[in-house]
Design an enzyme around this catalytic site. Structure first.
Site, mmCIF file in Angstrom:
data_model
loop_
_atom_site.group_PDB
_atom_site.id
_atom_site.type_symbol
_atom_site.label_atom_id
_atom_site.label_comp_id
_atom_site.label_asym_id
_atom_site.label_seq_id
_atom_site.Cartn_x
_atom_site.Cartn_y
_atom_site.Cartn_z
ATOM 1 N N ASN A 9 0.988 -1.334 0.172
ATOM 2 C CA ASN A 9 0.787 -0.061 0.119
ATOM 3 C C ASN A 9 1.126 1.573 -0.140
ATOM 4 O O ASN A 9 1.317 1.367 0.945
ATOM 5 C CB ASN A 9 -0.490 0.464 1.183
ATOM 6 C CG ASN A 9 -1.770 1.379 1.770
ATOM 7 O OD1 ASN A 9 -2.120 2.053 0.242
ATOM 8 N ND2 ASN A 9 -2.034 1.127 2.653
ATOM 9 N N LYS A 11 -0.109 4.018 0.366
ATOM 10 C CA LYS A 11 -0.358 5.526 0.117
ATOM 11 C C LYS A 11 -0.068 6.760 -0.095
ATOM 12 O O LYS A 11 -0.249 6.142 -1.948
ATOM 13 C CB LYS A 11 0.026 5.549 2.163
ATOM 14 C CG LYS A 11 -0.049 3.685 2.933
ATOM 15 C CD LYS A 11 -0.192 4.399 4.094
ATOM 16 C CE LYS A 11 0.149 2.979 5.148
ATOM 17 N NZ LYS A 11 0.137 3.408 6.225
ATOM 18 N N HIS A 97 -9.600 1.032 4.848
ATOM 19 C CA HIS A 97 -8.050 1.433 5.426
ATOM 20 C C HIS A 97 -8.262 1.817 6.619
ATOM 21 O O HIS A 97 -9.267 2.946 6.975
ATOM 22 C CB HIS A 97 -6.897 2.013 4.634
ATOM 23 C CG HIS A 97 -6.094 1.914 5.335
ATOM 24 N ND1 HIS A 97 -5.089 2.418 6.535
ATOM 25 C CD2 HIS A 97 -4.575 0.837 4.899
ATOM 26 C CE1 HIS A 97 -4.284 2.608 6.219
ATOM 27 N NE2 HIS A 97 -3.615 1.253 6.006
ATOM 28 N N GLU A 99 -6.480 4.258 7.950
ATOM 29 C CA GLU A 99 -6.665 5.540 8.316
ATOM 30 C C GLU A 99 -7.477 6.781 6.621
ATOM 31 O O GLU A 99 -8.573 8.109 7.362
ATOM 32 C CB GLU A 99 -5.245 6.145 6.754
ATOM 33 C CG GLU A 99 -4.123 5.365 8.090
ATOM 34 C CD GLU A 99 -2.974 5.137 6.863
ATOM 35 O OE1 GLU A 99 -3.043 5.605 5.785
ATOM 36 O OE2 GLU A 99 -1.838 4.955 7.494
ATOM 37 N N GLU A 169 -5.566 -5.307 10.073
ATOM 38 C CA GLU A 169 -4.524 -3.980 10.449
ATOM 39 C C GLU A 169 -5.162 -3.697 12.172
ATOM 40 O O GLU A 169 -5.307 -2.749 12.211
ATOM 41 C CB GLU A 169 -4.577 -2.823 9.301
ATOM 42 C CG GLU A 169 -3.917 -3.744 8.242
ATOM 43 C CD GLU A 169 -3.521 -2.918 7.016
ATOM 44 O OE1 GLU A 169 -2.504 -3.185 6.748
ATOM 45 O OE2 GLU A 169 -4.231 -1.415 6.902
ATOM 46 N N GLY A 175 2.700 1.760 10.733
ATOM 47 C CA GLY A 175 3.594 3.431 10.472
ATOM 48 C C GLY A 175 4.053 2.932 12.126
ATOM 49 O O GLY A 175 5.094 4.841 12.605
ATOM 50 N N SER A 215 3.538 -2.081 10.383
ATOM 51 C CA SER A 215 4.785 -2.341 10.546
ATOM 52 C C SER A 215 5.572 -3.987 10.379
ATOM 53 O O SER A 215 6.755 -4.626 10.936
ATOM 54 C CB SER A 215 5.688 -2.474 12.231
ATOM 55 O OG SER A 215 4.713 -1.235 12.167
HETATM 56 P P1 13P Z 1 3.205 -0.351 7.860
HETATM 57 O O1 13P Z 1 3.303 -1.091 7.050
HETATM 58 O O2 13P Z 1 3.692 1.438 7.416
HETATM 59 O O3 13P Z 1 2.758 -0.053 9.194
HETATM 60 O O4 13P Z 1 1.683 0.220 6.891
HETATM 61 C C1 13P Z 1 0.691 -0.804 7.422
HETATM 62 C C2 13P Z 1 -0.594 -0.344 6.508
HETATM 63 O O5 13P Z 1 -1.463 0.398 6.572
HETATM 64 C C3 13P Z 1 -0.978 -0.946 4.744
HETATM 65 O O6 13P Z 1 -1.926 -0.654 4.482
#
Ligand code: 13P
Length: 255
Positions: A9, A11, A97, A99, A169, A175, A215
């Site tokens: 992803n 982002k 997601h 976010e 997740e 993150g 992560s």
């Molecule tokens: P990270 O791998 O940066 O923690 O992000 C995970 C994520 O949100 C994947 O959609």
């Protein structure tokens, strides 16, 4: 058996040109190594989808969008429909997601609408669920997952579920550099699999792939994917560099 799936992803990172360079590099690494038995997907921003599809043509790399709107078309400024994503050549889409849930108002109800729109539009939804740290500390993780899955997948049939991807997740692991331990991931994935069996039937529950996200790095993928119900990973930060993403793909090939 379920083929492992490693999805990146991006982002809000990478222009179309940067995405093309990335795909060329990743293709090169995959071709040189002959890694097989792992499905690979990247989810760049909307503006990079067509370029990513062109650059990935003839390779094992699939392309996903990061969101969509549930209507086919209309006066919805700034939104993109399943049909529009499909027309780029992308064949998957990340939905709900965390976010988007926390920053952009996605709810289980809109995630459900988007999931149905994706299926109708010929896209494989990657439906995201996961608890916050507060919820985990209050021992609400499994209840939160139940509600998210039940409501986000309302009116989805077993046959449809068998082709859907779910991404677990935990919000506190995204993150932060703090991944769930393999035992924590394994426990949540086992719970999700049991619920899928209960709600959609044995056959569908055994075909549906459930990814872990939060992560994921080259040095922790092997232990995470060794958990029986972890079918792959949704990778954020570590997917942005083709070498580290490739190392994660290699780590998943052991499954
Ligand atoms: P990270 O791998 O940066 O923690 O992000 C995970 C994520 O949100 C994947 O959609």
């Amino acid at each position: 058996m379920r083929t492992p799936l490693i999805a990146g992803n991006f982002k809000m990172f990478k222009t179309a040109a940067e995405t093309v360079t990335y795909v060329k590099d990743l293709r090169g690494l995959i071709t040189a190594s002959k890694v097989f038995g792992v499905d690979v997907v990247i989810a760049p921003p909307f503006t990079s989808l067509s370029a990513a599809v062109d650059a990935a043509a003839g390779s094992v790399i699939g392309v996903a969008a990061q969101n969509l709107h549930w209507e086919r078309e209309g006066a919805f400024t700034g939104e993109v429909s399943a049909a529009m994503v499909h027309a780029t050549g992308a064949r998957l889409v990340i939905i709900g997601h965390s976010e988007r849930r926390t920053l952009f108002g996605d709810t289980n109800e809109t995630v459900n609408k988007k999931t149905h729109a994706a299926i109708t539009g010929g896209l494989v939804p990657i439906v995201c669920v996961g608890e916050t740290l507060d919820q985990r500390d209050r021992n609400e993780t499994m209840a939160v997952l139940d509600k998210q899955i039940k409501e986000s997948l309302d009116r989805v049939t077993g046959e449809q579920l068998s082709r859907i991807v779910i991404a677990y997740e935990p919000v506190w692991a995204i993150g932060t550099g703090r991944n769930a331990t393999p035992a924590q991931a394994g426990e949540a994935h086992f719970h999700i699999r049991q619920r899928l069996k209960q709600w959609f039937g044995l056959d569908a529950s055994e075909k549906c792939r459930v990814l872990y996200g939060g992560s994921v790095k080259p040095d922790n993928i092997a232990k995470l994917i060794a958990e029986p119900d972890v079918d792959g990973a949704l990778v954020g930060g570590a997917s942005l560099d083709p070498k580290s993403f490739f190392a994660i793909i290699t780590g998943a090939a052991a499954k």
